[in-house]
Design an enzyme around this catalytic site. Structure first.
Site, mmCIF file in Angstrom:
data_model
loop_
_atom_site.group_PDB
_atom_site.id
_atom_site.type_symbol
_atom_site.label_atom_id
_atom_site.label_comp_id
_atom_site.label_asym_id
_atom_site.label_seq_id
_atom_site.Cartn_x
_atom_site.Cartn_y
_atom_site.Cartn_z
ATOM 1 C CB VAL A 106 -1.885 -16.585 62.584
ATOM 2 C CG1 VAL A 106 -1.374 -17.776 61.791
ATOM 3 C CG2 VAL A 106 -1.667 -15.285 61.800
ATOM 4 C CG HIS A 122 -1.290 -21.753 58.370
ATOM 5 N ND1 HIS A 122 -1.767 -21.103 57.253
ATOM 6 C CD2 HIS A 122 -1.097 -23.041 57.995
ATOM 7 C CE1 HIS A 122 -1.853 -21.967 56.240
ATOM 8 N NE2 HIS A 122 -1.468 -23.141 56.671
HETATM 9 N N1 APR Z 1 -16.035 -13.222 52.739
HETATM 10 C C1 APR Z 1 -15.706 -14.405 52.161
HETATM 11 N N2 APR Z 1 -14.586 -14.579 51.455
HETATM 12 C C2 APR Z 1 -13.780 -13.516 51.304
HETATM 13 C C3 APR Z 1 -14.058 -12.252 51.870
HETATM 14 C C4 APR Z 1 -15.248 -12.116 52.609
HETATM 15 N N3 APR Z 1 -15.604 -10.975 53.179
HETATM 16 N N4 APR Z 1 -13.022 -11.408 51.548
HETATM 17 C C5 APR Z 1 -12.154 -12.138 50.822
HETATM 18 N N5 APR Z 1 -12.607 -13.407 50.662
HETATM 19 C C6 APR Z 1 -11.980 -14.550 50.002
HETATM 20 C C7 APR Z 1 -11.257 -14.242 48.740
HETATM 21 O O1 APR Z 1 -12.172 -14.321 47.641
HETATM 22 C C8 APR Z 1 -10.217 -15.350 48.704
HETATM 23 O O2 APR Z 1 -10.751 -16.525 48.135
HETATM 24 O O3 APR Z 1 -11.011 -15.009 50.898
HETATM 25 C C9 APR Z 1 -9.974 -15.658 50.179
HETATM 26 C C10 APR Z 1 -8.642 -15.162 50.741
HETATM 27 O O4 APR Z 1 -7.613 -15.915 50.133
HETATM 28 P P1 APR Z 1 -6.075 -15.788 50.623
HETATM 29 O O5 APR Z 1 -5.730 -14.330 50.795
HETATM 30 O O6 APR Z 1 -5.250 -16.606 49.689
HETATM 31 O O7 APR Z 1 -6.100 -16.390 52.078
HETATM 32 P P2 APR Z 1 -5.937 -17.882 52.575
HETATM 33 O O8 APR Z 1 -6.605 -18.836 51.643
HETATM 34 O O9 APR Z 1 -6.339 -17.874 54.009
HETATM 35 O O10 APR Z 1 -4.363 -18.089 52.484
HETATM 36 C C11 APR Z 1 -3.811 -19.285 52.938
HETATM 37 O O11 APR Z 1 -1.564 -18.457 52.687
HETATM 38 O O12 APR Z 1 -0.741 -16.311 52.975
HETATM 39 C C12 APR Z 1 -0.629 -17.635 53.403
HETATM 40 O O13 APR Z 1 -0.238 -18.694 55.484
HETATM 41 C C13 APR Z 1 -1.022 -17.693 54.867
HETATM 42 O O14 APR Z 1 -2.831 -18.838 55.997
HETATM 43 C C14 APR Z 1 -2.483 -18.152 54.809
HETATM 44 C C15 APR Z 1 -2.478 -19.067 53.594
#
Ligand code: APR
Length: 250
Positions: A106, A122
């Site tokens: 977002v 989102h």
């Molecule tokens: N490069 C690539 N991947 C990365 C990096 C990086 N530098 N840093 C972290 N990650 C990966 C982690 O390994 C993990 O798999 O990014 C992912 C982050 O996962 P989440 O925190 O669960 O984020 P996301 O999948 O976007 O969450 C989905 O959940 O919190 C709610 O609505 C919110 O949009 C969000 C949704």
């Protein structure tokens, strides 16, 4: 962390793809210094859980608290900059015949990096909308009343964000599903793939015959044919992948 070696088959799949669809999550913005939702629960906000702040019930219970939480996130995003991962995706858009960028983020950083039309599943922190009649605002005045009031009807403004328990914007979801069904390469980047319905998109694409690449820092089980897993930071691996597929574009 070193750049992992990128399989030649994946480079070839990107070079020859007619339609590339990309799903991004919080990991893509991590290198811009934007903590993931749960990691952001620090300092003043450490005593709250996401469910206490990112739900319609939370907003009904304490609209001021919820508005202030999003204001603090907005502030963080305003001072952050897109990173090389965002820029590589913006560049890729011009290099393939058809390109669809779908994001769960977002923070608006894809747009700021130059991506023309990201599908924001989102919502967007930089927008607010009337909590009653839904009019969307891209600017408003922060005044004595927190949250600010809708200039048309006087109801409370709320962040234009999809909260837990709410449905995704139907048009955005339809476009994302359509892209998953029609692409020939799907890249899932920086997302843990646990929040539906976005989490299903890579599987939809793969089951329709697309190649699939997962890029994140998690541990993942073995992948199948046409499926690639890169344990790497997106800000490092995306520029490498794009320049390997399109060496002259640099
Ligand atoms: N490069 C690539 N991947 C990365 C990096 C990086 N530098 N840093 C972290 N990650 C990966 C982690 O390994 C993990 O798999 O990014 C992912 C982050 O996962 P989440 O925190 O669960 O984020 P996301 O999948 O976007 O969450 C989905 O959940 O919190 C709610 O609505 C919110 O949009 C969000 C949704």
């Amino acid at each position: 962390m070193d750049t992992p070696s990128i399989p030649n088959e994946l480079i070839e799949a990107l070079r020859t793809a007619r339609h590339v669809a990309v799903l991004t999550g919080a990991g893509v913005s991590a290198e811009s210094g934007i903590p993931t939702f749960r990691d952001a629960m620090t300092g003043l906000w450490a005593r709250y859980s996401p469910e206490e702040l990112a739900t319609p019930e939370a907003f009904r219970r304490n609209p001021r608290l919820v508005w202030e939480w999003y204001a603090s996130r907005r502030q963080m995003v305003t001072t952050a900059q897109p990173n090389p991962g965002h820029f590589a995706l913006a560049a890729l858009e011009a290099l393939v015949p058809q390109f669809t960028l779908i994001t769960q983020n977002v923070d608006g950083l894809h747009r700021r990096a130059g991506s023309a039309d990201p599908i924001e599943l989102h919502g967007n922190l930089m927008r607010a909308r009337c909590s009653v009649e839904g009019t969307v605002y891209t600017s408003w005045t922060e005044g004595e009343t927190v949250p600010p009031l809708c200039p048309v009807c006087g109801a409370l403004l709320r962040p234009d964000i999809v909260w837990f328990g709410e449905t995704l914007p139907p048009e955005a979801l339809a476009r994302a599903n359509e892209a998953a069904k029609s692409c020939d390469l799907f890249l899932s980047i920086g997302t843990s793939g646990v929040v539906e319905p976005a989490a299903s998109l890579p599987r939809i694409a793969y089951n329709r015959g697309a190649s699939l690449a997962l890029i994140n820092l998690d541990v993942t089980t073995s992948t199948g044919p046409r499926s690639y897993y890169l344990k790497a930071r997106s800000g490092v691996v995306l520029p490498a992948l794009v320049s390997a597929a399109f060496p002259k574009a640099g």
